[in-house]
Structure formats: C-alpha cells, structure tokens
Design a protein around this motif. Structure first.
Motif, PDB file in Angstrom:
ATOM      1  N   SER A 103       8.044   1.431   5.715  1.00 33.20           N
ATOM      2  CA  SER A 103       9.493   1.438   5.521  1.00 33.20           C
ATOM      3  C   SER A 103       9.916   1.969   4.158  1.00 33.20           C
ATOM      4  N   GLN A 104       8.976   2.151   3.247  1.00 36.58           N
ATOM      5  CA  GLN A 104       9.337   2.660   1.930  1.00 36.58           C
ATOM      6  C   GLN A 104       9.862   4.090   2.043  1.00 36.58           C
ATOM      7  N   SER A 105      10.613   4.520   1.067  1.00 34.98           N
ATOM      8  CA  SER A 105      11.188   5.862   1.079  1.00 34.98           C
ATOM      9  C   SER A 105      10.088   6.915   1.169  1.00 34.98           C
ATOM     10  N   GLY A 106      10.190   7.788   2.160  1.00 33.87           N
ATOM     11  CA  GLY A 106       9.189   8.832   2.340  1.00 33.87           C
ATOM     12  C   GLY A 106       7.984   8.408   3.138  1.00 33.87           C
ATOM     13  N   GLY A 107       7.932   7.136   3.548  1.00 30.62           N
ATOM     14  CA  GLY A 107       6.789   6.661   4.315  1.00 30.62           C
ATOM     15  C   GLY A 107       5.570   6.429   3.446  1.00 30.62           C
ATOM     16  N   MET A 108       4.436   6.201   4.078  1.00 31.68           N
ATOM     17  CA  MET A 108       3.189   5.967   3.358  1.00 31.68           C
ATOM     18  C   MET A 108       2.277   7.169   3.483  1.00 31.68           C
TER      19      MET A 108
ATOM     20  N   ASP B 220      -3.150  15.835   5.093  1.00 30.83           N
ATOM     21  CA  ASP B 220      -2.233  14.882   4.478  1.00 30.83           C
ATOM     22  C   ASP B 220      -1.043  14.646   5.397  1.00 30.83           C
ATOM     23  N   VAL B 221      -0.729  13.384   5.647  1.00 24.72           N
ATOM     24  CA  VAL B 221       0.444  13.034   6.435  1.00 24.72           C
ATOM     25  C   VAL B 221       1.184  11.900   5.746  1.00 24.72           C
ATOM     26  N   ASN B 222       2.477  11.835   5.983  1.00 25.02           N
ATOM     27  CA  ASN B 222       3.278  10.689   5.566  1.00 25.02           C
ATOM     28  C   ASN B 222       3.730   9.969   6.823  1.00 25.02           C
ATOM     29  N   ILE B 223       3.370   8.708   6.930  1.00 18.94           N
ATOM     30  CA  ILE B 223       3.701   7.929   8.115  1.00 18.94           C
ATOM     31  C   ILE B 223       4.834   6.975   7.767  1.00 18.94           C
ATOM     32  N   GLY B 224       5.980   7.186   8.406  1.00 21.59           N
ATOM     33  CA  GLY B 224       7.147   6.359   8.150  1.00 21.59           C
ATOM     34  C   GLY B 224       7.511   5.525   9.355  1.00 21.59           C
ATOM     35  N   LYS B 225       8.444   4.626   9.168  1.00 25.03           N
ATOM     36  CA  LYS B 225       8.835   3.725  10.249  1.00 25.03           C
ATOM     37  C   LYS B 225       9.797   4.393  11.217  1.00 25.03           C
TER      38      LYS B 225
ATOM     39  N   LEU C  77       0.835  -1.198   0.000  1.00 19.65           N
ATOM     40  CA  LEU C  77       0.000   0.000   0.000  1.00 19.65           C
ATOM     41  C   LEU C  77       0.873   1.253   0.000  1.00 19.65           C
ATOM     42  N   ARG C  78       0.548   2.196  -0.872  1.00 23.75           N
ATOM     43  CA  ARG C  78       1.297   3.449  -0.971  1.00 23.75           C
ATOM     44  C   ARG C  78       0.447   4.661  -0.618  1.00 23.75           C
ATOM     45  N   HIS C  79      -0.868   4.582  -0.877  1.00 21.95           N
ATOM     46  CA  HIS C  79      -1.765   5.702  -0.616  1.00 21.95           C
ATOM     47  C   HIS C  79      -3.031   5.187   0.076  1.00 21.95           C
ATOM     48  N   LEU C  80      -3.398   5.848   1.159  1.00 20.61           N
ATOM     49  CA  LEU C  80      -4.637   5.529   1.872  1.00 20.61           C
ATOM     50  C   LEU C  80      -5.412   6.820   2.076  1.00 20.61           C
ATOM     51  N   ILE C  81      -6.646   6.838   1.595  1.00 24.10           N
ATOM     52  CA  ILE C  81      -7.530   7.988   1.763  1.00 24.10           C
ATOM     53  C   ILE C  81      -8.774   7.491   2.492  1.00 24.10           C
ATOM     54  N   LEU C  82      -9.117   8.127   3.594  1.00 19.92           N
ATOM     55  CA  LEU C  82     -10.292   7.675   4.337  1.00 19.92           C
ATOM     56  C   LEU C  82     -10.935   8.839   5.071  1.00 19.92           C
ATOM     57  N   SER C  83     -12.230   8.693   5.304  1.00 21.12           N
ATOM     58  CA  SER C  83     -12.975   9.676   6.079  1.00 21.12           C
ATOM     59  C   SER C  83     -12.834   9.361   7.559  1.00 21.12           C
ATOM     60  N   LEU C  84     -12.636  10.405   8.342  1.00 20.38           N
ATOM     61  CA  LEU C  84     -12.691  10.323   9.794  1.00 20.38           C
ATOM     62  C   LEU C  84     -13.685  11.374  10.271  1.00 20.38           C
ATOM     63  N   TRP C  85     -14.183  11.192  11.492  1.00 22.35           N
ATOM     64  CA  TRP C  85     -15.150  12.162  11.994  1.00 22.35           C
ATOM     65  C   TRP C  85     -14.534  12.999  13.108  1.00 22.35           C
TER      66      TRP C  85
ATOM     67  N   GLY D 286      -1.218   5.008  12.461  1.00 22.27           N
ATOM     68  CA  GLY D 286       0.087   4.361  12.388  1.00 22.27           C
ATOM     69  C   GLY D 286       0.084   2.887  12.747  1.00 22.27           C
ATOM     70  N   PRO D 287      -0.570   2.485  13.851  1.00 24.83           N
ATOM     71  CA  PRO D 287      -0.554   1.064  14.233  1.00 24.83           C
ATOM     72  C   PRO D 287      -1.252   0.144  13.242  1.00 24.83           C
ATOM     73  N   TYR D 288      -2.089   0.690  12.361  1.00 28.22           N
ATOM     74  CA  TYR D 288      -2.832  -0.148  11.419  1.00 28.22           C
ATOM     75  C   TYR D 288      -2.169  -0.229  10.048  1.00 28.22           C
ATOM     76  N   ILE D 289      -1.002   0.351   9.907  1.00 27.52           N
ATOM     77  CA  ILE D 289      -0.308   0.345   8.619  1.00 27.52           C
ATOM     78  C   ILE D 289       0.837  -0.653   8.665  1.00 27.52           C
ATOM     79  N   SER D 290       0.976  -1.403   7.601  1.00 24.85           N
ATOM     80  CA  SER D 290       2.028  -2.405   7.500  1.00 24.85           C
ATOM     81  C   SER D 290       3.403  -1.788   7.727  1.00 24.85           C
ATOM     82  N   GLU D 291       4.243  -2.494   8.487  1.00 26.11           N
ATOM     83  CA  GLU D 291       5.606  -2.021   8.711  1.00 26.11           C
ATOM     84  C   GLU D 291       6.370  -1.928   7.394  1.00 26.11           C
ATOM     85  N   GLU D 292       6.089  -2.841   6.480  1.00 26.60           N
ATOM     86  CA  GLU D 292       6.748  -2.789   5.174  1.00 26.60           C
ATOM     87  C   GLU D 292       6.324  -1.550   4.399  1.00 26.60           C
TER      88      GLU D 292
END
Length: 242
Positions: A199-204, A222-227, A120-128, A190-196
């Motif tokens: 770990s990609q360059s720039g995070g997810m 927009d956020v980038n979540i990295g390891k 997974l590289r991009h995740l878009i979701l609604s939060l309240w 963060g806890p629900y995103i794969s560690e792999e």
C-alpha cells in the motif's frame, strides 16, 4: 544472504529429485551437480510455514543449539525477530530456488512468512527459470531472444501479426517474453507480500534474479507490486551478465 544454494531453503528436494532435469542444465545423476541439495524437513516447514511469527521477548537469553533439528522456514525465524523493523531482504542463491513456473509445493511455505514484514520496501531474491524444451536446454536461444527483442535490427525469432506462433516460437512468447515474465513474477510473489507494504506509494520493489546460459549469466527483472495497480518494468544490466 548470498550463496550458491538458495538461502531460503531447498525447494527442489533431495539432490534435486523433485524437479528432475526440469530446471537446471546439469546432470541430476551426477552428485557433483546436485549433491549439495539436502532434504528439508517438510513436515516441520509445512506445519510452521503459514503460522504467525513467534514474537521473541526482548529479555530472551540466547542459548547455543548444536546440530540441525527440525526448524521453521528461515523467513518465519526472521519474522519472529525482526518483522517490524526490516525494510530490505536479499536472498541470492540459485540451486534449490523457487521455480518461476510451476514451483514445487514446499516453496509456498518458505515464502509465506514474508507477509509479516509490513515495513519491507525492497525484496531481492533468486528464482529459477527452467529452459528445457523437447529434451534440450535452450538457455542460449532464450538469451538471443531477449537481446534481439532489445535490438530490432537483429534477426529475432518473431512472427507477424497475422501468424499464430507454434512450437518453440510459441513457448518463447508465452514463457520467456520479458513482459510475460514480469507479470508472472507479480503473480507469484504478490500473495506473499504484506498488504501494508504493497500500500505504500509506488508499491514495493521486487527484484527477481535469474542465472541462465552456458556461463551462468545473471539477469534481473525489476517490478513494483502495489495494492491497487502493478507497475512493471523489465531491466537487464550488462554488468549482471557473467
């Protein structure tokens, strides 16, 4: 997937009763507002939500199934079929979406299977984003606060460095400041995103979309979540405002 109700599932309970009036500027006693929120099969979602995906055999023969029997969370089903190939997921729909602050317990089981999407590289979701403060929904005041933060020439609700914020000013600073919200998105997702994936360059890349205001304006963070480190960026696009 895009809809009025959250495609991940309903985290607010039957007719929104699990959150009461906490999250939405509508009448919880009015069936026209909450009547479309059906009860989830919590026992089945909790049972399967944190288990590994059921990898589907490539020779599986499809058989139609009618009705709505107990079933695992949508993310679990998607992972069972496509966890190794999906690079982007989009779940847009605000009613029933996980709350940014104090999400209901069932939300974790609906999100847990995201850990299996290693590509997974991009995740878009609604939060309240709940806006209730002392009995009133403060959507418009929060919008003004965001706009004023971007334009120092306006009369933003701020305090000087030697003052300790109190009341509504403190609530704004602790829950609605853009940097605080971005950090909370990282903490929540963060806890629900794969560690792999992290770990990609720039995070997810994660985009959290919120619907607030009298006219249902859409605001994206927009956020980038990295390891190793989290790169945080707040974004508001004029085109996203309804």
């Amino acid at each position: 997937m895009i809809g009025v109700n959250c495609p991940l599932g309903n985290t607010w309970g039957f007719c929104g009763r699990d959150i009461g009036s906490l999250g939405i500027n509508e009448d919880p006693n009015d069936p026209d507002d909450f009547g479309s929120l059906e009860e989830e099969d919590k026992d089945e979602i909790i049972r399967l939500g944190t288990t590994g995906p059921d990898i589907v055999d490539s020779n599986e023969v499809f058989e139609a199934e009618y009705g709505w029997p107990p079933s695992p969370p949508l993310t679990h089903t998607l992972a069972s079929y496509h966890a190794n190939t999906i690079t982007e997921l989009k779940f847009c729909g605000y009613r029933g979406a996980p709350l940014l602050w104090n999400p209901t317990p069932i939300a974790q089981y609906m999100l847990a299977s995201l850990r299996h999407f290693h590509n997974l590289r991009h995740l878009i979701l609604s939060l309240w984003l709940h806006t209730l403060w002392e009995g009133d929904h403060r959507d418009d005041e929060i919008l003004d606060y965001w706009l004023n933060r971007r334009d120092p020439s306006t009369t933003a609700l701020v305090v000087t460095n030697d003052e300790e914020p109190t009341g509504w000013a403190k609530e704004l600073a602790e829950k609605y400041d853009p940097s605080v919200m971005a950090a909370r998105i990282v903490t929540l997702m963060g806890p629900y995103i794969s560690e792999e994936a992290k770990s990609q360059s720039g995070g997810m890349y994660v985009r959290a979309s919120f619907c607030i205001g009298s006219y249902g304006g859409l605001f994206d963070f927009d956020v980038n979540i990295g390891k190793a480190a989290d790169e945080i960026d707040w974004r508001r696009d004029e085109d996203d405002v309804g």
